[in-house]
Design an enzyme around this catalytic site. Structure first.
Site, PDB file in Angstrom:
ATOM      1  N   ALA A 254      26.504 -58.009  39.855  1.00  0.00           N
ATOM      2  CA  ALA A 254      25.115 -58.219  40.268  1.00  0.00           C
ATOM      3  C   ALA A 254      24.271 -58.875  39.174  1.00  0.00           C
ATOM      4  O   ALA A 254      23.139 -59.272  39.416  1.00  0.00           O
ATOM      5  CB  ALA A 254      24.483 -56.892  40.682  1.00  0.00           C
TER       6      ALA A 254
ATOM      7  N   ARG B 177      22.314 -66.724  30.799  1.00  0.00           N
ATOM      8  CA  ARG B 177      22.739 -67.530  29.636  1.00  0.00           C
ATOM      9  C   ARG B 177      23.695 -68.662  30.015  1.00  0.00           C
ATOM     10  O   ARG B 177      23.974 -69.542  29.210  1.00  0.00           O
ATOM     11  CB  ARG B 177      23.363 -66.630  28.565  1.00  0.00           C
ATOM     12  CG  ARG B 177      22.303 -65.774  27.872  1.00  0.00           C
ATOM     13  CD  ARG B 177      22.907 -64.898  26.807  1.00  0.00           C
ATOM     14  NE  ARG B 177      23.611 -65.673  25.815  1.00  0.00           N
ATOM     15  CZ  ARG B 177      24.576 -65.181  25.042  1.00  0.00           C
ATOM     16  NH1 ARG B 177      24.953 -63.927  25.168  1.00  0.00           N
ATOM     17  NH2 ARG B 177      25.157 -65.931  24.144  1.00  0.00           N
TER      18      ARG B 177
ATOM     19  N   ASN C 124      33.643 -49.746  24.196  1.00  0.00           N
ATOM     20  CA  ASN C 124      33.860 -49.687  25.639  1.00  0.00           C
ATOM     21  C   ASN C 124      34.007 -51.096  26.211  1.00  0.00           C
ATOM     22  O   ASN C 124      33.120 -51.929  26.064  1.00  0.00           O
ATOM     23  CB  ASN C 124      32.650 -48.988  26.290  1.00  0.00           C
ATOM     24  CG  ASN C 124      32.737 -48.970  27.805  1.00  0.00           C
ATOM     25  OD1 ASN C 124      33.821 -48.935  28.370  1.00  0.00           O
ATOM     26  ND2 ASN C 124      31.575 -48.985  28.445  1.00  0.00           N
TER      27      ASN C 124
ATOM     28  N   TYR D 273      48.008 -98.100  45.096  1.00  0.00           N
ATOM     29  CA  TYR D 273      47.316 -97.024  45.807  1.00  0.00           C
ATOM     30  C   TYR D 273      48.044 -96.756  47.124  1.00  0.00           C
ATOM     31  O   TYR D 273      48.158 -97.653  47.971  1.00  0.00           O
ATOM     32  CB  TYR D 273      45.854 -97.390  46.084  1.00  0.00           C
ATOM     33  CG  TYR D 273      45.188 -96.354  46.955  1.00  0.00           C
ATOM     34  CD1 TYR D 273      45.034 -95.041  46.508  1.00  0.00           C
ATOM     35  CD2 TYR D 273      44.754 -96.659  48.238  1.00  0.00           C
ATOM     36  CE1 TYR D 273      44.457 -94.061  47.315  1.00  0.00           C
ATOM     37  CE2 TYR D 273      44.170 -95.687  49.055  1.00  0.00           C
ATOM     38  CZ  TYR D 273      44.027 -94.398  48.578  1.00  0.00           C
ATOM     39  OH  TYR D 273      43.477 -93.427  49.377  1.00  0.00           O
TER      40      TYR D 273
ATOM     41  N   ALA E 185      54.506-103.751  42.535  1.00  0.00           N
ATOM     42  CA  ALA E 185      53.297-103.586  41.720  1.00  0.00           C
ATOM     43  C   ALA E 185      52.065-104.096  42.458  1.00  0.00           C
ATOM     44  O   ALA E 185      52.110-105.112  43.135  1.00  0.00           O
ATOM     45  CB  ALA E 185      53.474-104.351  40.416  1.00  0.00           C
TER      46      ALA E 185
HETATM   47  C1  UD1 Z   1      28.406 -52.726  29.413  1.00  0.00           C
HETATM   48  C2  UD1 Z   1      28.640 -51.267  28.984  1.00  0.00           C
HETATM   49  C3  UD1 Z   1      28.999 -51.236  27.501  1.00  0.00           C
HETATM   50  C4  UD1 Z   1      30.204 -52.092  27.243  1.00  0.00           C
HETATM   51  C5  UD1 Z   1      29.994 -53.511  27.756  1.00  0.00           C
HETATM   52  C6  UD1 Z   1      31.251 -54.312  27.695  1.00  0.00           C
HETATM   53  C7  UD1 Z   1      27.179 -49.929  30.398  1.00  0.00           C
HETATM   54  C8  UD1 Z   1      25.930 -49.167  30.473  1.00  0.00           C
HETATM   55  N1  UD1 Z   1      27.423 -50.517  29.234  1.00  0.00           N
HETATM   56  O1  UD1 Z   1      27.270 -53.175  28.703  1.00  0.00           O
HETATM   57  O2  UD1 Z   1      29.268 -49.908  27.115  1.00  0.00           O
HETATM   58  O3  UD1 Z   1      30.523 -52.106  25.875  1.00  0.00           O
HETATM   59  O4  UD1 Z   1      29.568 -53.492  29.136  1.00  0.00           O
HETATM   60  O5  UD1 Z   1      30.983 -55.632  28.035  1.00  0.00           O
HETATM   61  O6  UD1 Z   1      27.933 -49.955  31.348  1.00  0.00           O
HETATM   62  N2  UD1 Z   1      25.976 -55.122  36.487  1.00  0.00           N
HETATM   63  C9  UD1 Z   1      25.646 -54.897  37.808  1.00  0.00           C
HETATM   64  N3  UD1 Z   1      24.468 -54.263  38.086  1.00  0.00           N
HETATM   65  C10 UD1 Z   1      23.621 -53.857  37.115  1.00  0.00           C
HETATM   66  C11 UD1 Z   1      23.964 -54.096  35.763  1.00  0.00           C
HETATM   67  C12 UD1 Z   1      25.153 -54.731  35.496  1.00  0.00           C
HETATM   68  O7  UD1 Z   1      26.400 -55.263  38.712  1.00  0.00           O
HETATM   69  O8  UD1 Z   1      22.577 -53.291  37.459  1.00  0.00           O
HETATM   70  C13 UD1 Z   1      27.264 -55.808  36.203  1.00  0.00           C
HETATM   71  C14 UD1 Z   1      27.078 -57.141  35.519  1.00  0.00           C
HETATM   72  O9  UD1 Z   1      27.044 -58.185  36.471  1.00  0.00           O
HETATM   73  C15 UD1 Z   1      28.331 -57.231  34.642  1.00  0.00           C
HETATM   74  C16 UD1 Z   1      28.666 -55.780  34.320  1.00  0.00           C
HETATM   75  O10 UD1 Z   1      27.980 -54.993  35.293  1.00  0.00           O
HETATM   76  O11 UD1 Z   1      29.430 -57.751  35.344  1.00  0.00           O
HETATM   77  C17 UD1 Z   1      28.241 -55.376  32.924  1.00  0.00           C
HETATM   78  O12 UD1 Z   1      26.864 -55.518  32.809  1.00  0.00           O
HETATM   79  P1  UD1 Z   1      26.176 -55.902  31.440  1.00  0.00           P
HETATM   80  O13 UD1 Z   1      24.720 -55.895  31.634  1.00  0.00           O
HETATM   81  O14 UD1 Z   1      26.809 -57.131  30.915  1.00  0.00           O
HETATM   82  O15 UD1 Z   1      26.612 -54.645  30.555  1.00  0.00           O
HETATM   83  P2  UD1 Z   1      26.490 -54.539  29.012  1.00  0.00           P
HETATM   84  O16 UD1 Z   1      25.086 -54.303  28.646  1.00  0.00           O
HETATM   85  O17 UD1 Z   1      27.217 -55.617  28.360  1.00  0.00           O
END
Ligand code: UD1
Length: 450
Positions: free
Chosen positions: A13, A18, A169, A348, A362
């Protein structure tokens, strides 16, 4: 591979700002398919009971990129824990385990997912994929105590001594079905980001006396893609894997680093690939095929013993028979070049059949398009097409026929016939010198005037 039934939830989501793109981040391609489709394929190999893709509103194409997945909408996105809960309605009637994956972490392998399922089988209610990056940066940190994994602390909430932990994580998590939604529903957002952190389920599970475990993966595998540079980095890793698998399967690559494969490229044994060859999706190559340098192939099927290139282009719908030859600066599209046929130079071939053992000279062009429709050319078995021939489709050249060089063929050529279609010859003895003399005189007169 054996394991308990589980469902996969792929989180996607996030907006991916970026990437600076009008397309959803997880739809950007790696090795010829959207990155989220890699996640779907890796988990799909473990035959999950269901796959749910969680997206934000208006991202309908995202779930469609994962074969067999159902979509769930998280509106508005309030964190990873909240995102997993958005999948709950889609899991009605399913009571197996729940594996949470990120759509933007496309390199996690099936083997790692299997290792997580194995850890669940050994009794952990929550299994987390951890890794040790060179720079732990802003990843969540895994706090491990004597009783195993105790909790995950997000970087923004971490104390200095927690930030010093090197085990991080990756984001992939496996939850025991019997507890999953009770744990998720207990998550609160009283943290630095006011988000519902999925990572909180570990602490909640431990407080309820449930065991939590960590499976460690390598840092390369858990690379998250959030920029074009990271996308290129993931592509490089994936290409290395694909090349290694191809070579392990009996393919020779003179300079592997310059060969770009697609996720589904199929290569037979003893295929030789010279430098700078690009495979788009849907290419299948038989045994003993040689693909010479600087060739580009997509949606093409090539039978055993064919040779292609250098500088050849096989476009969608190309089918090459056994021992067919496609030479330099030849483009083939929606055409079959049958066994032993040769199309060796500057040609072609589009919307056509080239019969077995035919020879196309050719500079031959199948004129398949009149600005409105596409038309078919059929070249019979053993036919010989002279150089610089235009075959104006729809047209048929019969078996064993010969078309003289420089012909523009607009009518069918019967089998065995010799056809030459050229303008008549004009030859004036001494005419060249008379022409030059006139031209010189004209130029001299102009110079005098000027
Ligand atoms: C998350 C982890 C973090 C980990 C890291 C690894 C949590 C709270 N933190 O952080 O511990 O080290 O990933 O990359 O889980 N997403 C949704 N809905 C939301 C928020 C996020 O679908 O409301 C999805 C994003 O599209 C993405 C994934 O969840 O695919 C991770 O979200 P992101 O915001 O990148 O998490 P991080 O802050 O990196």
């Amino acid at each position: 591979m054996s394991h308990q039934p589980f469902a996969a939830i792929i989180l996607a989501a996030g907006q991916g700002t970026r990437m600076r793109s009008s397309r959803a981040k997880v739809l950007h391609a790696l090795a010829g398919r959207p990155m989220i489709a890699h996640v779907g394929a890796a988990v799909g190999a473990l035959a999950p009971g269901r796959i749910v893709v969680v997206t934000a509103k208006g991202m309908d194409q995202v779930a469609a990129a994962v074969p067999g997945a159902v979509a769930a909408v998280q509106d508005p996105p309030l964190g990873t824990g909240h995102a997993v809960l958005a999948a709950k309605p889609a899991l009605q009637g399913f009571d197996g385990d729940v594996m949470v994956l990120f759509g933007d972490t496309p390199l996690v392998t099936t083997a790692t997912m299997q290792a997580m399922l194995d850890a669940r089988t050994k009794g952990a209610a929550v299994v987390v994929l951890g890794f040790r990056p060179k720079d732990p940066a802003a990843y969540g940190r895994l706090v491990v105590g004597p009783g195993g994994l105790e909790r995950i602390v997000e970087f923004k909430d971490a104390k200095p001594e927690e930030r010093a932990i090197g085990l991080c994580n990756a984001g992939v998590m496996l939850l025991e079905g019997a507890h999953a939604f009770a744990l998720l529903e207990a998550i609160r957002n009283d943290n630095a980001q006011r988000e519902y952190y999925l990572t909180d389920v570990v602490g909640i599970a431990r407080a309820r006396g449930l065991a939590c475990a960590v499976v460690e993966g390598d840092a390369e595998e858990v690379l998250g893609v959030d920029s074009r540079a990271a996308l290129a980095g993931a592509e490089a890793i994936l290409q290395r894997r694909l090349r290694a698998a191809a070579m392990a399967g009996g393919v020779t690559m003179i300079d592997p680093a310059t060969v770009y494969l697609s996720h589904d490229t199929r290569l037979g044994r003893d295929v030789v690939i010279e430098p700078n060859v690009f495979f788009g999706p849907g290419v299948s190559i038989g045994d003993d095929v040689v693909i010479r340098a600087f060739s580009h192939l997509e949606k093409a099927t090539v039978a055993n013993g064919a040779t292609i290139g250098p500088f050849a282009r096989l476009r969608p719908g190309t089918v090459l028979g056994e021992e067919a030859h496609i030479g330099n600066f030849v483009e083939v599209k929606a055409a079959t070049v049958e066994a032993g046929a040769k199309v060796n130079h500057l040609t072609y071939i589009g919307d056509a059949r080239v019969g077995p053992k035919a020879n196309v000279g050719a500079g031959t062009i199948t004129c398949n398009y009149d600005g409105f429709g596409k038309y078919h050319t059929d070249i019979g078995a053993g036919a010989f097409i002279g150089s610089n021939t235009a075959l104006v489709a729809p047209v048929k050249v019969g078996d064993d026929a010969i078309v003289g060089a420089g012909s523009t063929v607009t009518e069918d050529v019967p089998p065995g016939a010799l056809t030459v279609v050229r303008g008549g010859k004009t030859e004036v003895q001494g005419g060249a010198e008379r022409f030059r003399a006139k031209a010189r005189a004209r130029k001299a007169a102009q110079q005098k005037k000027g």
